[in-house]
Design a protein around this motif. Structure first.
Motif: not given
Length: 348
Positions: A70-83, A122-126, A132-136
């Motif tokens: 999970x820690x690796x998934x979150x790190x990878x997802x955060x990096x991808x989402x930022x880019x 206003x729009x609310x995005x979930x 378990x991570x933020x991909x969006x």
């Protein structure tokens, strides 16, 4: 024509990657006495997809069983989402601020050139990310803030497994209730992709239970409303569609998110709830989406309850493809989303 090969439904799972020599070259089909299908299919790439989408579908993805911590998934997802967020902002420029609402961390996106007449909407995005991570929170919010010329609040809700249900729901409700102090409910829309789409439907049911006013519109983009069953599409498609590792279906969905909550709870699985009186809702999915079944099942439940519910299905594309910047189909998809919210909230 390039072909994609896939062995589906209860095929033997190996820890080693399938080789080209082992891949099936013809269709096979055997159905057990109980109706369980054991099949292989050779599936051409849909010819009407954009060259960019065809390139996406041809991207190599191992089907070896290699679980990701999970820690690796979150790190990878955060990096991808930022880019991906930076790429999205190049196409759809917006202002971004990180703050809190009702004690919940959020990202707030506003148009570079705001329209005065939209200031009270206003729009609310979930966001998506499997709870378990933020991909969006970036890629799902930036385009709509730009195209609809309206503020978007992305809720950075607490994540499972550290914070299982109802933590994410509580955070989303808290932000909505706080925004009701400033905005009329009919001037608020709630939307999300994947886990965020599931959460969007859950929030709507919970608002009804709490006798709180409903928002003006919902966007349920590749979601589901029954966490007690997997659906055909989850037995056929992996996260990237016809490529990647896929296990045979085993039962209920996302036990880390549910924890001790029954998957038939009418909030976590809105198909078991009273869905009468839901806001106008737009459902979007795609032909190779693992949540294709879940999205269409919930859409039909909305229709049976007499709601205004639209459904758009894109051909041949995988789960939440609109998070892939640079696809013509992504631009088309966000155009549909923005026009829906513009119409339902009376945006200018």
């Amino acid at each position: 024509m390039k072909l994609l090969f896939v062995a589906l439904l209860l095929a033997a799972t190996s820890s080693a990657q399938t080789t080209a020599a082992q891949a099936p070259t013809k269709d096979t089909s055997f159905v057990d006495a109980d109706g369980t299908a054991r099949i292989t299919r050779v599936i051409p790439v849909p010819p009407d997809l954009s060259p960019e989408a065809k390139k996406l579908l041809s991207r190599p993805d191992s089907d070896a069983n290699t679980p990701e911590p999970l820690a690796q998934r979150r790190s990878r997802t955060d990096e991808w989402q930022e880019g991906a967020g930076k790429k999205s902002q190049q196409i759809y420029p917006v202002n971004i601020e990180k703050t809190t609402i009702a004690g919940v961390p959020v990202r707030v996106f506003t148009p570079i050139h705001p329209t005065t007449s939209n200031a009270d909407r206003v729009l609310i995005n979930l966001h998506g990310g499997g709870f378990n991570s933020d991909s969006g929170s970036l890629t799902e919010s930036i385009p709509l803030a730009n195209l609809a010329k309206v503020k978007v609040v992305a809720v950075l809700y607490r994540l499972a497994p550290e914070h299982p249900y109802p933590a994410a729901l509580d955070d989303a409700i808290a932000v909505y209730k706080d925004l009701l102090k400033t905005y009329k409910p009919e001037h608020i829309a709630i939307y999300g992709t994947s886990a965020g789409a599931i959460l969007t439907a859950e929030v709507a049911v919970k608002l009804k239970q709490l006798s709180l006013p409903m928002p003006g519109a919902l966007g349920i983009f590749s979601g589901m409303g029954d966490l007690d069953r997997m659906g055909d599409s989850m037995a056929m498609y992996a996260l990237r569609g016809l490529s990647g590792h896929l296990d045979p279906p085993t039962g209920q969905h996302d036990k880390d998110y549910l924890a001790a909550t029954s998957p038939r709870d009418p909030v976590v699985s809105p198909v078991y709830a009273d869905l009468h009186g839901m806001p106008p809702s737009l459902f979007i999915t795609s032909g190779r989406d693992l949540l294709l079944s879940g999205t269409t099942i919930l859409h039909r439940a909305y229709l049976r309850a007499g709601n205004d519910a639209q459904l758009i299905v894109f051909e041949g594309l995988p789960h939440a493809f609109w998070n892939q910047t640079g696809l013509p189909e992504t631009e088309e998809c966000y155009d549909y989303m923005s026009k829906f919210f513009i119409a339902k909230l009376g945006l200018k």
